[in-house]
Design a protein around this motif. Structure first.
Motif, short mmCIF file in Angstrom:
data_model
loop_
_atom_site.label_atom_id
_atom_site.label_comp_id
_atom_site.label_asym_id
_atom_site.label_seq_id
_atom_site.Cartn_x
_atom_site.Cartn_y
_atom_site.Cartn_z
N TYR A 69 0.87 -1.14 0.10
CA TYR A 69 -0.10 0.08 -0.12
C TYR A 69 0.78 1.33 0.00
O TYR A 69 1.88 1.46 0.65
CB TYR A 69 -1.00 0.09 1.27
N ALA A 70 0.42 2.34 -0.92
CA ALA A 70 1.24 3.52 -0.82
C ALA A 70 0.82 4.24 0.58
O ALA A 70 -0.46 4.34 0.86
CB ALA A 70 0.74 4.29 -1.92
N LEU A 71 1.71 4.80 1.44
CA LEU A 71 1.38 5.19 2.64
C LEU A 71 2.30 6.35 2.96
O LEU A 71 3.18 6.36 2.63
CB LEU A 71 1.60 4.06 4.01
N ASP A 72 1.81 7.66 3.11
CA ASP A 72 2.27 8.69 3.63
C ASP A 72 1.93 9.17 5.04
O ASP A 72 0.70 9.59 5.23
CB ASP A 72 2.37 10.00 2.65
N ALA A 73 2.81 8.63 5.99
CA ALA A 73 2.48 8.74 7.38
C ALA A 73 2.31 10.02 8.10
O ALA A 73 1.78 10.29 9.30
CB ALA A 73 3.29 7.98 8.36
N GLU A 74 2.39 11.09 7.19
CA GLU A 74 2.34 12.66 7.38
C GLU A 74 0.84 12.91 7.61
O GLU A 74 0.40 13.85 8.35
CB GLU A 74 2.95 13.45 6.48
N GLU A 79 -8.28 14.46 3.24
CA GLU A 79 -8.60 15.62 3.48
C GLU A 79 -7.35 16.44 3.98
O GLU A 79 -7.24 17.61 3.68
CB GLU A 79 -9.75 16.05 4.51
N ASP A 80 -6.30 15.91 4.52
CA ASP A 80 -5.24 16.49 5.33
C ASP A 80 -4.05 16.64 4.24
O ASP A 80 -3.24 17.11 4.39
CB ASP A 80 -4.62 15.74 6.16
N VAL A 81 -4.30 15.93 2.88
CA VAL A 81 -3.43 15.78 1.88
C VAL A 81 -3.63 17.20 0.98
O VAL A 81 -4.55 17.42 0.37
CB VAL A 81 -3.34 14.68 0.99
N PRO A 82 -2.58 18.15 0.95
CA PRO A 82 -2.62 19.32 0.29
C PRO A 82 -2.78 19.06 -1.13
O PRO A 82 -2.20 18.03 -1.76
CB PRO A 82 -1.17 19.99 0.65
N GLN A 83 -3.26 19.96 -1.97
CA GLN A 83 -3.54 19.81 -3.35
C GLN A 83 -2.24 19.64 -4.24
O GLN A 83 -2.16 18.50 -4.77
CB GLN A 83 -4.14 21.05 -4.21
N GLU A 84 -1.13 20.26 -3.90
CA GLU A 84 -0.06 20.03 -4.46
C GLU A 84 0.67 18.68 -4.24
O GLU A 84 1.27 18.14 -5.38
CB GLU A 84 1.23 21.18 -4.27
N VAL A 85 0.37 17.85 -3.22
CA VAL A 85 1.00 16.63 -2.96
C VAL A 85 0.08 15.66 -3.95
O VAL A 85 0.38 14.72 -4.35
CB VAL A 85 0.98 16.43 -1.51
N ASP A 96 -5.93 7.75 -2.28
CA ASP A 96 -5.83 8.10 -0.76
C ASP A 96 -4.51 7.44 0.01
O ASP A 96 -4.63 6.34 0.33
CB ASP A 96 -7.24 7.90 -0.15
N ILE A 97 -3.64 7.99 0.26
CA ILE A 97 -2.27 7.62 0.51
C ILE A 97 -2.18 7.83 2.25
O ILE A 97 -1.24 7.59 2.74
CB ILE A 97 -0.85 8.06 -0.17
N SER A 98 -3.17 8.49 2.81
CA SER A 98 -3.20 8.71 4.26
C SER A 98 -3.11 7.32 5.07
O SER A 98 -3.70 6.25 4.67
CB SER A 98 -4.63 9.49 4.53
N ILE A 99 -3.12 7.59 6.44
CA ILE A 99 -3.25 6.46 7.25
C ILE A 99 -4.66 5.88 7.09
O ILE A 99 -4.80 4.57 6.99
CB ILE A 99 -2.74 6.66 8.61
N GLN A 100 -5.63 6.50 7.22
CA GLN A 100 -6.99 6.11 7.00
C GLN A 100 -7.25 5.26 5.69
O GLN A 100 -8.07 4.74 5.80
CB GLN A 100 -8.09 7.25 7.21
N GLY A 101 -6.73 5.95 4.63
CA GLY A 101 -6.83 5.68 3.26
C GLY A 101 -6.27 3.76 3.40
O GLY A 101 -6.95 3.13 2.87
N VAL A 102 -5.15 3.86 4.05
CA VAL A 102 -4.76 2.30 4.05
C VAL A 102 -5.74 1.72 5.00
O VAL A 102 -6.05 0.39 4.56
CB VAL A 102 -3.09 2.20 4.68
N VAL A 103 -6.05 1.94 6.15
CA VAL A 103 -7.11 1.22 6.89
C VAL A 103 -8.23 1.11 6.01
O VAL A 103 -8.98 -0.06 5.93
CB VAL A 103 -7.65 2.04 8.08
N ASP A 104 -8.82 1.86 5.37
CA ASP A 104 -10.06 1.67 4.33
C ASP A 104 -9.79 0.71 3.15
O ASP A 104 -10.57 -0.12 2.74
CB ASP A 104 -10.61 3.06 3.68
#
Ligand code: ZID
Length: 231
Positions: A69-74, A79-85, A96-104
């Motif tokens: 899984y792609a994960l950025d633990a920042e 919603e927390d991922v800025p547009q430029e990222v 969705d590379i967020s922590i919740q994204g991996v959970v989902d």
């Protein structure tokens, strides 16, 4: 069988890979989380067989990661991922590379309670080369955010999908307790937070979910991260 998620694997040289392999040797299915900037290279070297030797288990079979899984633990949520990222070329194909994204994703892939073991084997300190006396607020909070708060967020978010009796592990370094020159940028602070949080999370998640939370203060390993700071 048990399923593990190991966050912080992007090659065969770090603790995450070694832990993933030990869990596979013990019979677990292993999924890993990889930082998007490192994911392309990781999947390429895997595909080209460059890790084949390291993947061989004691019974002669080759370890397979069940998912990468792609994960950025920042980031805790999309919603927390800025547009430029989101639009960055290393990120945009992964959604969705967020922590919740991996959970989902794990829920979608395996069902409501797909995981028994979660390993946090990641750290980053943008100003690690600066002594604390010369560390900016941004660098310090960046180190603490990625290297310590990410563990709090993972316990928050994985616990609802972790089976009863499940277990968390993170990796610390002695620079949290003693002065070790060179471990700068707030990384010593991040490890102190990680260790303290481990005690509090073990208390809270133990009561709420019956999950264990532990942290190992690791010995030296010439991983990519350690080599990058000359340790
Ligand atoms: P690694 O490079 O294999 O793993 C770090 C991973 O974090 C990499 O895959 C990165 O891509 C990933 N990462 C970075 N930022 C993010 C992010 N935002 N989101 C998701 N992933 C990200 O290195 P490793 O195995 O050294 O690190 C794993 C854990 O072990 C980290 O928590 C380290 O702090 C910890 N640790 C490592 C060592 C060591 O020697 N390698 C020591 C202690 C703790 C240590 O530095 N004497 C001297 C030094 C040490 C111990 C004793």
């Amino acid at each position: 069988g048990k399923r593990a998620f190991v966050a912080g694997v992007a090659d065969d040289g770090g603790f995450g890979f070694a832990i993933a392999k030990a869990l596979a040797e013990a019979g677990a299915s292993v999924c890993v989380g990889t930082w998007p900037p490192a994911l392309g290279i990781f999947t390429t070297i895997l595909r080209r067989g460059k890790l084949d030797e390291s993947l061989v288990m004691s019974d002669g079979t080759k370890m397979e990661f069940e998912r990468i899984y792609a994960l950025d633990a920042e980031f805790d949520t999309f919603e927390d991922v800025p547009q430029e990222v989101r639009e960055n070329k290393r990120y945009k194909e992964h959604g969705d590379i967020s922590i919740q994204g991996v959970v989902d994703r794990m829920k979608a892939d395996f069902g409501e309670q797909p995981v028994d073991i979660v390993v946090h084997s990641l750290a980053n300190g943008p100003e690690v080369k600066n002594v604390l006396l010369e560390t900016s607020r941004k660098g310090y909070l960046g180190a603490v955010g990625v290297s310590a708060y990410s563990m709090v967020s993972m316990v928050q978010r994985f616990s609802p999908i972790m089976r009863q009796g499940g277990s968390y592990l993170s990796l610390s370094y002695m620079a949290s307790e003693r002065v070790i020159p060179g471990y700068g940028g707030g990384m010593s602070s991040a490890k102190a937070a990680l260790e303290s949080d481990t005690r509090v999370l073990a208390f809270e998640a133990g009561r709420k979910y019956g999950h264990r939370v532990n942290c190992i203060s690791a010995g030296p390993l010439a991983s990519r991260a350690a080599s990058a700071i000359g340790f």
